[in-house]
Design an enzyme around this catalytic site. Structure first.
Site, PDB file in Angstrom:
ATOM      1  N   GLU A  33       0.810  -1.230   0.000  1.00 39.65           N
ATOM      2  CA  GLU A  33       0.000   0.000   0.000  1.00 39.65           C
ATOM      3  C   GLU A  33       0.838   1.274   0.000  1.00 39.65           C
ATOM      4  O   GLU A  33       0.649   2.159   0.858  1.00 39.65           O
ATOM      5  CB  GLU A  33      -0.981  -0.010   1.163  1.00 39.65           C
ATOM      6  CG  GLU A  33      -1.994  -1.126   1.048  1.00 39.65           C
ATOM      7  CD  GLU A  33      -3.219  -0.959   1.947  1.00 39.65           C
ATOM      8  OE1 GLU A  33      -3.259  -0.024   2.757  1.00 39.65           O
ATOM      9  OE2 GLU A  33      -4.148  -1.772   1.799  1.00 39.65           O
ATOM     10  N   GLU A  45      -5.061  -8.733  -0.002  1.00 37.66           N
ATOM     11  CA  GLU A  45      -5.900  -8.438   1.167  1.00 37.66           C
ATOM     12  C   GLU A  45      -7.329  -8.201   0.713  1.00 37.66           C
ATOM     13  O   GLU A  45      -7.562  -7.714  -0.396  1.00 37.66           O
ATOM     14  CB  GLU A  45      -5.437  -7.177   1.924  1.00 37.66           C
ATOM     15  CG  GLU A  45      -4.188  -7.350   2.716  1.00 37.66           C
ATOM     16  CD  GLU A  45      -3.769  -6.092   3.477  1.00 37.66           C
ATOM     17  OE1 GLU A  45      -4.644  -5.324   3.921  1.00 37.66           O
ATOM     18  OE2 GLU A  45      -2.552  -5.897   3.610  1.00 37.66           O
TER      19      GLU A  45
END
Ligand code: BG6
Length: 473
Positions: free
Chosen positions: A165, A370
């Protein structure tokens, strides 16, 4: 598109789940590990500190055995930079190497594929003191760390993820405790995008190095990708959605895959006198690097509307709620979507939409690194956790992967968040995500005993049927 018959999940699909070192391991200053930015940050009120977490560091054998019992084909975890290199650079900590060797061997023992995230929100504190990602030397610091990992674990690890991220580090760093801003900084946007440039460069060099050192391995980025919807069909709202899609999503993948800066983001940076300094040769390096796949985290979509630039700047928000940039895009609620107990919208169809959009832009196989539901779970007196809401969430999302596969998108695996309860980025351990419940709370460290949630048994059934059986228990 309505498919008369959905295509099955491919053979060898990586069913598994994810964690990250600083959120799950605990033992944060044990056996020679140095502090990371997470260990020195000011904790959000009422949340557990990172000394214990799920204590995966001491329970990894039990945890991996439970994952194997669920039938995992893969386990995605991150390597703490400060466990290997306590100061970020310099001397390697043999105990750190030993821990990850043991963990990887344990995973392999059950025939699971270790999928390693090289960097998950945990910059060594010692490197923050040297300017963090704002210091151009950070590219070499990261490359050295990458080399240590490739040398020590590359014989067994075939799947690598570079930076978890990076888009969230850049957009909401203060919320997740990762952003270092030097004192007296006059143009924070420029500083942040300079750091971002260094991360992109570090990622590119790490991908090249991985391919040189480990020709059989595969490597890819792992941003948080959420398709951005326009709040209406007003043309101005479409422009706003394009803007925020570029800033939230495509900037990171355009660079990782094509080695180019996204033009909309570049225009935004020009407007703010915030373009990063690019040195000669940087863009050649970006172009040399080629990911083998795209890893991505998906929680929900985002909706925005036109911003005329006059509104007051909103509070930052978090990974899934931030979206307002005056004159660029303004966040809007999507009235069609329910929300989690922690106020994140839930959009399974948006998962398919996001996958389709990514595939048409980049044409690379995709690995879900995720996806998941943060919720308050209750441990019953007889040691059960009836998380039917989580099962429902997964049913709704997994079917959309199958829809996307049937649309012709290449999917490598599904590694939702999280394998086991762990400490969330800013809302403590009460926001639980795991298939495995850990007896501990934000207020005090508990017995750390592991319990199988209902979703544990359900996911086991899903994996055993290679995704064909998503029915309730
Ligand atoms: C992602 C991160 O943003 O979402 C994880 O990669 C994080 O580290 C997960 O835990 C869930 O978010 P949160 O804020 O609920 O922990």
């Amino acid at each position: 598109m309505i498919h008369k018959k959905l295509k099955p999940f491919p053979e060898g699909f990586f069913w598994g789940a994810s964690t990250s070192a600083y959120q799950v391991e605990g033992a944060n200053l044990e056996d020679g590990k140095g502090p990371s930015c997470q260990d020195v940050k000011e904790l959000p009120a009422g949340t557990a500190d990172l000394k214990t977490c799920a204590d995966h560091y001491h329970h990894y054998k039990e945890d991996v055995a439970l994952m194997a019992e669920m039938g995992f084909k893969s386990y995605r975890f991150s390597i703490a930079w400060t466990r290997l290199l306590p100061e970020g650079t310099g001397k390697v900590n043999p105990k750190g190497i030993e821990f990850y060797n043991n963990l990887i061997n344990e995973i392999k023992k059950y025939g699971m594929e270790p999928i390693v995230t090289m960097f998950h929100f945990d910059m060594p504190a010692a490197l923050d003191q040297r300017g963090s990602w704002g210091n151009r030397d950070s590219v070499d610091w990261f490359l050295n760390f990458a080399k240590v990992m490739f040398e020590n674990f590359g014989d067994r690890v075939k799947y690598w993820l570079t930076i978890n991220e990076q888009n969230m580090l850049t957009l909401v760093g203060p919320v997740i405790g990762t952003l270092y801003i030097p004192e007296g900084c006059k143009n924070v946007i420029k500083e942040v995008y300079q750091q971002n440039h260094h991360m992109l460069l570090a990622q590119a060099k790490a991908m090249v190095l991985c391919h040189e050192m480990l020709p059989d391995a595969k490597i890819g980025p792992a941003p948080n990708i959420s398709l951005v919807y326009p709040a209406s069909c007003k043309p101005e709202d479409i422009t706003a959605a394009q803007n925020f899609n570029a800033m939230r999503n495509w900037l990171y993948l355009d660079m990782a895959v094509y080695g180019v800066y996204n033009n909309l983001v570049w225009a935004y940076l020009e407007e703010h006198d915030a373009c990063p300094d690019i040195q000669e040769g940087d863009m050649d390096i970006m172009k040399q690097a080629h990911p083998d796949f795209i890893g991505f985290n998906y929680y929900n979509t985002k909706t925005v509307q036109y911003s005329d630039g006059t509104e007051a700047k909103e509070a930052l928000g978090d990974q899934q709620s931030m979206s307002s940039f005056p004159g660029f895009s303004k966040g809007a609620a999507n009235p069609n979507l329910p929300r989690t107990e922690f106020n994140w919208e839930i959009d399974p169809v948006g998962f398919r939409n996001t996958i389709r959009e990514m595939y048409s832009r980049y044409r690379l196989p995709m690995l879900v690194t995720e996806n998941g539901l943060g919720a308050y779970d209750t441990l019953t007196e007889d040691g059960k956790i009836h998380d039917t809401y989580r099962i429902k969430y997964y049913q709704d999302h997994i079917i959309q992967i199958q829809e996307a596969i049937s649309d012709g998108c290449e999917m490598l695996g599904y590694n939702p968040w999280s394998a086991i309860d762990l400490v969330s980025t800013h809302e403590g351990i009460r926001k639980r995500y795991g298939f495995i419940y850990v007896d501990t709370t934000d207020e005090k460290v508990g017995s750390l005993k592991r319990y199988r949630k209902d979703s544990f048994f359900w996911y086991k059934k899903v994996i055993a049927s290679n995704g064909a059986d998503l029915s309730n228990l």
